[in-house]
Design a protein around this motif. Sequence first.
Motif, PDB file in Angstrom:
ATOM      1  N   TYR A  59       0.808  -1.220   0.000  1.00  0.00           N
ATOM      2  CA  TYR A  59       0.000   0.000   0.000  1.00  0.00           C
ATOM      3  C   TYR A  59       0.844   1.274   0.000  1.00  0.00           C
ATOM      4  CZ  TYR A  59      -2.897  -3.769   1.741  1.00  0.00           C
ATOM      5  OH  TYR A  59      -3.508  -4.982   1.904  1.00  0.00           O
ATOM      6  N   LEU A  60       2.150   1.149   0.148  1.00  0.00           N
ATOM      7  CA  LEU A  60       3.022   2.329   0.176  1.00  0.00           C
ATOM      8  C   LEU A  60       3.547   2.574  -1.227  1.00  0.00           C
ATOM      9  CD1 LEU A  60       4.939   1.676   3.533  1.00  0.00           C
ATOM     10  CD2 LEU A  60       2.786   2.902   3.152  1.00  0.00           C
ATOM     11  N   ASP A  61       2.732   3.229  -2.047  1.00  0.00           N
ATOM     12  CA  ASP A  61       3.012   3.346  -3.471  1.00  0.00           C
ATOM     13  C   ASP A  61       4.349   4.007  -3.776  1.00  0.00           C
ATOM     14  OD1 ASP A  61       0.628   2.121  -3.958  1.00  0.00           O
ATOM     15  OD2 ASP A  61      -0.453   3.940  -4.546  1.00  0.00           O
ATOM     16  N   ALA A  62       4.759   4.982  -2.976  1.00  0.00           N
ATOM     17  CA  ALA A  62       5.960   5.752  -3.310  1.00  0.00           C
ATOM     18  C   ALA A  62       7.243   4.969  -3.070  1.00  0.00           C
ATOM     19  CB  ALA A  62       5.984   7.051  -2.512  1.00  0.00           C
ATOM     20  N   THR A  63       7.239   4.032  -2.124  1.00  0.00           N
ATOM     21  CA  THR A  63       8.491   3.392  -1.732  1.00  0.00           C
ATOM     22  C   THR A  63       8.479   1.867  -1.856  1.00  0.00           C
ATOM     23  OG1 THR A  63       7.722   3.380   0.578  1.00  0.00           O
ATOM     24  CG2 THR A  63       9.106   5.231  -0.130  1.00  0.00           C
ATOM     25  N   ARG A  64       7.342   1.265  -2.129  1.00  0.00           N
ATOM     26  CA  ARG A  64       7.293  -0.202  -2.226  1.00  0.00           C
ATOM     27  C   ARG A  64       8.078  -0.676  -3.440  1.00  0.00           C
ATOM     28  NH1 ARG A  64       3.467  -1.935  -6.092  1.00  0.00           N
ATOM     29  NH2 ARG A  64       2.109  -0.262  -6.837  1.00  0.00           N
ATOM     30  N   LYS A 109      -6.208   5.281   7.104  1.00  0.00           N
ATOM     31  CA  LYS A 109      -6.590   5.920   5.841  1.00  0.00           C
ATOM     32  C   LYS A 109      -5.399   6.136   4.915  1.00  0.00           C
ATOM     33  CE  LYS A 109     -10.622   8.247   7.840  1.00  0.00           C
ATOM     34  NZ  LYS A 109     -11.522   7.195   7.346  1.00  0.00           N
ATOM     35  N   ALA A 110      -4.195   6.254   5.468  1.00  0.00           N
ATOM     36  CA  ALA A 110      -3.018   6.454   4.625  1.00  0.00           C
ATOM     37  C   ALA A 110      -2.761   5.244   3.729  1.00  0.00           C
ATOM     38  CB  ALA A 110      -1.793   6.719   5.491  1.00  0.00           C
ATOM     39  N   LEU A 111      -3.271   4.078   4.118  1.00  0.00           N
ATOM     40  CA  LEU A 111      -3.096   2.880   3.304  1.00  0.00           C
ATOM     41  C   LEU A 111      -4.167   2.750   2.227  1.00  0.00           C
ATOM     42  CD1 LEU A 111      -2.237   0.231   6.065  1.00  0.00           C
ATOM     43  CD2 LEU A 111      -0.673   1.663   4.747  1.00  0.00           C
ATOM     44  N   ASP A 112      -5.260   3.462   2.380  1.00  0.00           N
ATOM     45  CA  ASP A 112      -6.367   3.371   1.414  1.00  0.00           C
ATOM     46  C   ASP A 112      -6.101   4.305   0.250  1.00  0.00           C
ATOM     47  OD1 ASP A 112      -8.742   2.791   0.162  1.00  0.00           O
ATOM     48  OD2 ASP A 112      -9.988   3.970   1.522  1.00  0.00           O
ATOM     49  N   THR A 113      -5.031   4.005  -0.484  1.00  0.00           N
ATOM     50  CA  THR A 113      -4.610   4.897  -1.562  1.00  0.00           C
ATOM     51  C   THR A 113      -5.592   4.908  -2.726  1.00  0.00           C
ATOM     52  OG1 THR A 113      -3.247   3.122  -2.489  1.00  0.00           O
ATOM     53  CG2 THR A 113      -2.177   4.647  -0.964  1.00  0.00           C
ATOM     54  N   LYS A 114      -6.433   3.908  -2.861  1.00  0.00           N
ATOM     55  CA  LYS A 114      -7.434   3.869  -3.934  1.00  0.00           C
ATOM     56  C   LYS A 114      -8.749   4.517  -3.511  1.00  0.00           C
ATOM     57  CE  LYS A 114      -4.299   1.506  -5.970  1.00  0.00           C
ATOM     58  NZ  LYS A 114      -3.372   2.204  -6.883  1.00  0.00           N
ATOM     59  N   GLY A 115      -8.860   4.886  -2.248  1.00  0.00           N
ATOM     60  CA  GLY A 115     -10.072   5.548  -1.774  1.00  0.00           C
ATOM     61  C   GLY A 115     -11.289   4.637  -1.728  1.00  0.00           C
ATOM     62  N   LYS A 143      -4.621  -5.233  -2.836  1.00  0.00           N
ATOM     63  CA  LYS A 143      -3.890  -6.452  -2.509  1.00  0.00           C
ATOM     64  C   LYS A 143      -4.347  -6.990  -1.152  1.00  0.00           C
ATOM     65  CE  LYS A 143      -1.235  -6.006  -6.152  1.00  0.00           C
ATOM     66  NZ  LYS A 143      -1.413  -6.882  -7.322  1.00  0.00           N
ATOM     67  N   ILE A 144      -4.588  -8.307  -1.091  1.00  0.00           N
ATOM     68  CA  ILE A 144      -5.022  -8.944   0.145  1.00  0.00           C
ATOM     69  C   ILE A 144      -3.805  -9.424   0.915  1.00  0.00           C
ATOM     70  CG2 ILE A 144      -6.511 -10.701   1.155  1.00  0.00           C
ATOM     71  CD1 ILE A 144      -7.969  -8.560  -0.543  1.00  0.00           C
ATOM     72  N   PRO A 178       0.760  -0.463  10.635  1.00  0.00           N
ATOM     73  CA  PRO A 178       0.812  -0.885   9.229  1.00  0.00           C
ATOM     74  C   PRO A 178       1.240   0.213   8.271  1.00  0.00           C
ATOM     75  CG  PRO A 178      -1.240  -1.583  10.269  1.00  0.00           C
ATOM     76  CD  PRO A 178      -0.576  -0.633  11.211  1.00  0.00           C
ATOM     77  N   VAL A 179       1.116   1.463   8.683  1.00  0.00           N
ATOM     78  CA  VAL A 179       1.473   2.577   7.803  1.00  0.00           C
ATOM     79  C   VAL A 179       2.985   2.681   7.634  1.00  0.00           C
ATOM     80  CG1 VAL A 179       1.335   5.087   7.487  1.00  0.00           C
ATOM     81  CG2 VAL A 179      -0.635   3.820   8.359  1.00  0.00           C
ATOM     82  N   THR A 180       3.741   2.289   8.637  1.00  0.00           N
ATOM     83  CA  THR A 180       5.199   2.357   8.558  1.00  0.00           C
ATOM     84  C   THR A 180       5.834   0.979   8.388  1.00  0.00           C
ATOM     85  OG1 THR A 180       5.384   2.246  10.976  1.00  0.00           O
ATOM     86  CG2 THR A 180       5.245   4.441   9.965  1.00  0.00           C
TER      87      THR A 180
END
Length: 557
Positions: free
Chosen positions: A59-64, A133-139, A174-175, A187-189
């Motif tokens: 869920y961390l689009d910028a760094t995954r 909410k920071a993980l809900d990048t697709k809204g 992703k599950i 989970p955000v970090t």
Amino acid sequence: MKRSKLVRTAALAAALALAVTGCTGTESASGPGTDGRIAFLDYGDFGGGSNPQANYNPYLDATRLGATEYVFEQLIAYDSYGCQAKPWLATQWTWTDPQTLVWKLRDGVTWNDGKPFSAEDVTFTYDMLKQHKALDTKGIWRYLSAVETTDPQTVTMRFTQPGAAAFTLFGEIKIVPKHVWSAVGDPVTFTNAEKPVGTGPFTVKAFNPQQLTLGRNADYWQADKVKVDELRFHKADGGGQIDQLKLSRGEYDTNAMFVPDIKKAYVDRDPEHNKYWFPSGGSISVYLNLTKAPFNDTAFRKALVPAFNRQEIVDKAQLGYVKPASQTGLVVPGQAGWLPKDLPNQGVASYDPAKADADLTAAGYPKNGAGKRVGKDGKPIAFSFRVPGSWTDWVQAQRIIVANLNALGFTVRAETPTPEAYENDRAIGNYDALLGVHGGSCNMFRNFQEPLASDQSAPIGKKAVSNFVRWNDPRTDQLIATLRTATDEAAQKTAVADLTTVMTEQVPVIPLWYGAKWFQYRTAKATGWPNEQNPYAAPSDNLLIITHLQPAGTPAK
């Protein structure tokens, strides 16, 4: 070749998806593949920014890192070329009413640590996105009200309003395993760096800042379809020249990059094996400020549709890599199944300046004695046409567009502001005409809602969300509302067909060409890549592609 912000975003998404599958051939070769498989494939970049670290939080689009596309899976896998949802972790889905969606999950799926996959994992995943909410990048929680485990193989999703417009998002979530992530403090970090647990076809085998290697998951639920033992990704160079050289030397089995003169630089180096396919993305279009005359006249806008030499733009400004766009706003031929049945040439307009001239005159915009096109007030029509000055391919296209318009008697000034000024002026409506991008996704609701819905507009001087031309039409809003609520594909297609009629008959925007999705591939080791003859997937549909590849020399299925 520079791109607009939207095109760059699409290109980065495709590159990450392939980056998710990318390497160069710089390390020692592994042994031969076993059981009729391919020993390894080299892909392109693997993401993670300029200083990548082990990060497999999907869920961390910028760094995954790109491995997440092969370690984790989703309920459905989209063929995002033909816009078809394929059963994946879910085998079927049913709308019991417009606000309730029931998923039946696949039996026999295990996580790569051997634990069984179940509905509890799905429910946990979605609840985690709600709580963080920071993980809900697709809204997705803009639409959901609850996600419930009905039984070990059934999940019920409830929506705050009719949920059909959000359906394509389920191909992107992703599950993750409850038994791992429930013990995570934040989970955000959480980077999930040690042996990430997923249901996907590969596991992380090795990583350093220059290379990422994935190994085949022998216990994958459809392992018989995965014929590749390793995927090797390699960090891209910042400027692209080294990667282009490696591509030309055959060191990549696949990549996603812009290459000047692809035939000479790549194909001609090994015509038997070096291939490419650049399927179409969003529509690059003429945006007219519909609050101004004469752009607020439907007859005027309709007369301009054949005024632009789309093929010349494709050949000269886009190096022949792309295709002229359909006036419908859809991406054809991939989305041709959504078009009205009787539409000529799939809505792609031919260049016909004589017709444009005649139609403009018939609409009340004749030429005066000096050959200048005049408005209904009798004054010559003059306006500016803007593109960002640093987007070189758009500047090339602008020259052709301005020449086409001037040849019809208009006086058009080419303006090339900075990207920041262009985007700000576009948002507040401070322009006459410019190029913009819309559509290109499989979410038909968003494809039309974003550029055309009145609730995405704003008064001049205020920033519009995405309706930058200020289109305001009750019939369009009604059709978009129907599309938002329709759970039946037949009803969706009826609404889309009517919206394409709005595009062709009322011409709120004028599509010119499609942005390209870059995709190069080699057939020396693997065959079965998607291409123009077999477009079963888009270049970014990694799970679909990896389950279609076969060792070179294998008879076609």
